[in-house]
Design a protein around this motif. Structure first.
Motif, mmCIF file in Angstrom:
data_model
loop_
_atom_site.group_PDB
_atom_site.id
_atom_site.type_symbol
_atom_site.label_atom_id
_atom_site.label_comp_id
_atom_site.label_asym_id
_atom_site.label_seq_id
_atom_site.Cartn_x
_atom_site.Cartn_y
_atom_site.Cartn_z
ATOM 1 N N ILE A 50 0.748 -1.137 -0.089
ATOM 2 C CA ILE A 50 -0.211 -0.145 0.037
ATOM 3 C C ILE A 50 0.865 1.150 -0.069
ATOM 4 N N GLU A 51 0.341 2.318 -0.174
ATOM 5 C CA GLU A 51 0.902 3.793 -0.223
ATOM 6 C C GLU A 51 1.436 3.957 1.078
ATOM 7 N N PRO A 52 2.647 4.790 1.432
ATOM 8 C CA PRO A 52 2.923 5.279 2.631
ATOM 9 C C PRO A 52 1.785 5.921 3.405
ATOM 10 N N PRO A 53 1.500 5.691 4.456
ATOM 11 C CA PRO A 53 0.716 6.309 5.216
ATOM 12 C C PRO A 53 0.845 7.864 5.630
ATOM 13 N N THR A 54 -0.193 8.395 5.288
ATOM 14 C CA THR A 54 -0.094 9.950 5.491
ATOM 15 C C THR A 54 -1.274 10.326 6.546
ATOM 16 N N ARG A 55 -2.094 9.403 7.221
ATOM 17 C CA ARG A 55 -2.945 9.844 8.006
ATOM 18 C C ARG A 55 -2.730 9.533 9.270
ATOM 19 N N PHE A 56 -2.952 10.351 10.315
ATOM 20 C CA PHE A 56 -2.737 10.085 11.595
ATOM 21 C C PHE A 56 -3.810 10.745 12.463
ATOM 22 N N PRO A 57 -3.923 10.259 13.872
ATOM 23 C CA PRO A 57 -4.897 10.619 14.521
ATOM 24 C C PRO A 57 -5.055 12.258 14.769
ATOM 25 N N VAL A 58 -6.437 12.518 14.679
ATOM 26 C CA VAL A 58 -6.728 14.280 14.390
ATOM 27 C C VAL A 58 -6.287 14.867 15.922
ATOM 28 N N ARG A 59 -6.232 13.916 16.973
ATOM 29 C CA ARG A 59 -5.942 14.260 18.146
ATOM 30 C C ARG A 59 -4.596 15.087 18.458
ATOM 31 N N PHE A 60 -3.742 14.656 17.322
ATOM 32 C CA PHE A 60 -2.418 15.260 17.425
ATOM 33 C C PHE A 60 -2.507 16.822 17.110
ATOM 34 N N TYR A 61 -3.269 17.288 16.133
ATOM 35 C CA TYR A 61 -3.634 18.321 15.482
ATOM 36 C C TYR A 61 -4.245 19.219 16.673
ATOM 37 N N LEU A 62 -5.286 18.629 17.516
ATOM 38 C CA LEU A 62 -5.861 19.180 18.359
ATOM 39 C C LEU A 62 -4.728 19.705 19.584
ATOM 40 N N VAL A 63 -3.791 18.887 19.910
ATOM 41 C CA VAL A 63 -2.964 19.154 21.066
ATOM 42 C C VAL A 63 -2.011 20.315 20.253
ATOM 43 N N ALA A 64 -1.647 20.142 19.084
ATOM 44 C CA ALA A 64 -1.081 21.632 18.514
ATOM 45 C C ALA A 64 -1.904 22.909 18.731
ATOM 46 N N MET A 65 -3.275 22.543 18.585
ATOM 47 C CA MET A 65 -4.065 24.042 18.588
ATOM 48 C C MET A 65 -4.199 24.414 20.197
ATOM 49 N N ILE A 66 -4.046 23.406 20.960
ATOM 50 C CA ILE A 66 -4.492 23.947 22.289
ATOM 51 C C ILE A 66 -2.766 24.424 22.798
ATOM 52 N N PHE A 67 -1.818 23.645 22.159
ATOM 53 C CA PHE A 67 -0.511 24.253 22.555
ATOM 54 C C PHE A 67 -0.518 25.806 22.231
ATOM 55 N N ILE A 68 -1.075 26.091 21.153
ATOM 56 C CA ILE A 68 -0.989 27.676 20.740
ATOM 57 C C ILE A 68 -1.427 28.549 21.685
#
Lengths: 160, 418
Positions: A50-68
């Motif tokens: 299969i193609e290399p994975p590019t998806r990962f849990p959206v929770r990581f984005y959420l952590v980045a937003m809270i970090f802001i």
């Protein structure tokens, strides 16, 4: 600005070090054409289909937003901390207001479960508590040390 | 408010630049940079050897003992070996970013050391200068900037590899590093608060003469403990080395790297360890401060020895942590950072600010912090108890479970949740 001169020199030196290392490696390393298996992505020996994975849990984005939220708070706190001695109690009252606003937004986020990681918390409520004493008593009672409902890593297949 | 009162006192800069930048000054700068550069490289070499040797001792092994006396040249041998290894670039990688990432990791690692005060002031051939590479007015902010840039190196390295494990490793790394950067930044604010300056030289000077003036003691021990935990997480060292968790992610973000590119990531990691130990000493343990015996012509040596001694203590603690503690789980790591360290460091910062104004303000801030802590604890229990359909986002891995909350129905493939 002369204070930054050594940093600039160090940056150039660091860059040169990395660049020269790569050049030296290119000169000294064996130059052969790598096989298809060598340049394939590492999958513990399995041929990747299969193609290399590019998806990962959206929770990581959420952590980045809270970090802001916190990062912006920290950005404002540094100049405040430098002049705090001149500001006195006025500065303290100001930062209390500021910290309250940040605290309220943080409380809103976490009470909505924004920082709850994984199913572990729910599991812990559902499962009987598992300590070394309970394990020892279970083994002594003749039960399997790791069975169903056990989340300590051993799957049922390995336990059998 | 008088606007003039808002202008901070200009921190004392390096006396080297007092008369402008001439050829002699340039030469001194060059020599300083080359000496620090060389010392850093040798320190990294010794640090890797030290770590392997100490861990071997703690595990009743011998460790490296062939190359040189006590195996001290082992790192050099390993480094030279890696020069002769085949340099692979995986076919699915983004070639440009893949080659760029080691630069983005190693250069900030070098630069971060520039602001560490190594010794006092010395005079050589009529030029007085500080034993410190650079003392810019923004000082400690430079460290935070460099540690932020280092996130990019790791993130891009994992992302550009075009492979499963590096991607997961780098996503974990960025979430972990930014989470702990908040706690790190807040404790550094506490230090800046009592010093009133960002310059590392001023921070060290403010702690001089007595050991009870050291920030670790003067601020209460809590900020130091938070800072050190955050530093261990920032450098991705055990027990927070989720980034390269061998048992789950093969090698983490540098799985696809080989040859000298791999060596540079390794070098950067150990260099960050050394820099962060030195920064801990600078911020909380008075840096090069210590008793100076009166020996003529050697007055400059003692601060350096004090600085090295204190730094080595923290390097040992880093190694000790690796040998003693098991790796944390990812949710434990995030809980520790967000639920404990960040609120605690913010609260402690407010308490210190209160006590700087007045004793009563301090007591009031302590009470306010306790109230805030109770509110946060309540918010977290509400958040954890929230049903999945009412949460902002479903928790990670929720679909693995057929009937959430009922582990008996999970079956074999749901056995380990995440």
């Amino acid at each position: 600005m002369a204070d930054y001169l050594p940093i600039l020199v160090l940056m150039v030196l660091g860059f040169l070090f990395a660049a020269i290392s790569f050049i030296a490696s290119a000169l000294m390393a064996p130059r052969k054409r790598p096989t298809a298996a060598k340049v394939a992505p590492y999958e513990c020996g399995i041929v990747p289909r299969i193609e290399p994975p590019t998806r990962f849990p959206v929770r990581f984005y959420l952590v980045a937003m809270i970090f802001i939220i916190f990062d912006i708070e920290i950005v404002f706190l540094y100049p405040w901390a430098v002049v705090f001695h001149q500001l006195g109690s006025f500065g303290l009252v100001e930062v209390i207001v500021f910290a309250t606003v940040v605290l309220v937004s943080f409380l809103f986020l976490v009470s909505n479960g924004a920082l709850t990681w994984g199913p572990a918390a729910r599991l812990e409520r559902a499962l009987p508590s598992r300590t070394s004493e309970s394990t020892i008593s279970r083994i002594a009672a003749g039960l399997a040390p790791a069975g169903d409902g056990d989340r300590s890593g051993t799957g049922p297949g390995q336990a059998a | 408010m008088n606007p003039a009162a808002l202008v901070p006192a200009v921190p004392a800069t390096d006396p080297l630049y007092a008369h402008g930048v001439g050829l002699a000054v340039l030469l001194i700068v060059l020599i300083k940079v080359v000496v620090v550069f060389g010392a850093l490289m040798v320190a990294v070499m010794l640090m890797i050897w030290f770590e392997r040797k100490v861990i071997s001792d703690m595990q009743s092994r011998i460790g490296p003992n062939r190359a040189g006396p006590f195996g001290i040249m082992q790192t050099l041998a390993d480094g030279i070996k890696l020069f002769f290894k085949e340099d692979l670039i995986p076919e699915r990688s983004d070639r440009f970013v893949f080659k760029l990432a080691p630069y983005l990791t190693i250069i900030p690692a070098f630069l971060a050391f520039a602001i560490v005060p190594i010794g006092g002031e010395v005079t050589v051939a009529g030029h007085t200068f500080e034993l410190q590479l650079a003392d810019p007015p923004m000082g400690i902010l430079f460290l935070l900037a460099m540690s932020s840039i280092a996130v990019y190196g790791i993130m891009l390295a994992g992302w550009s590899s075009g492979s499963k494990y590096p991607l997961l490793g780098s996503v974990r790394a960025s979430a972990q590093m930014i989470s702990y950067e908040a706690a790190l930044g807040l404790t550094v604010v506490t230090v800046v608060l009592v010093t009133g300056s960002l310059s590392t030289r001023s921070i060290v000077d403010a702690q001089a003469l007595h050991f009870w003036q050291w920030n670790a003691i003067r601020l209460g021990v809590i900020p130091f403990l938070i800072f050190f935990a955050a530093v261990v997480a920032e450098t991705n060292r055990p027990p927070f080395d989720l980034v390269e968790a061998e048992s789950e992610l093969v090698g983490g973000f540098h799985t696809e790297y080989s040859s000298i590119r791999f060596a540079l990531f390794f070098l950067a990691e150990f260099m960050n360890t050394i820099t962060m130990s030195a920064i801990t000493v600078t911020l909380f343990f008075g840096g090069p401060d210590g008793p100076v015996p009166h020996i003529p012509h050697l007055y400059w040596l003692w601060p350096i020895l004090w600085f090295l001694g204190k730094t080595i203590v923290f390097l040992f603690v880093f190694v000790w942590l690796r040998a003693a503690l098991p790796r944390m789980r990812y949710d434990q790591l995030m809980d520790l950072g967000w639920k404990r360290l960040i609120p605690l460091s913010l609260g402690w910062m407010l308490i210190v600010a209160g006590f700087l104004v007045d004793g009563w303000w301090g007591v009031a801030m302590a009470a306010a912090t306790v109230v805030g802590g109770v509110l946060i604890a309540r918010a977290f229990s509400v958040g954890a108890a929230r049903e999945e359909d009412r949460a902002i986002l479903p928790p990670v891995g929720v679909r693995v479970w057929r009937r959430p909350g009922d582990p008996a129905s999970a079956g074999p493939e749901g056995g380990d949740g995440r």
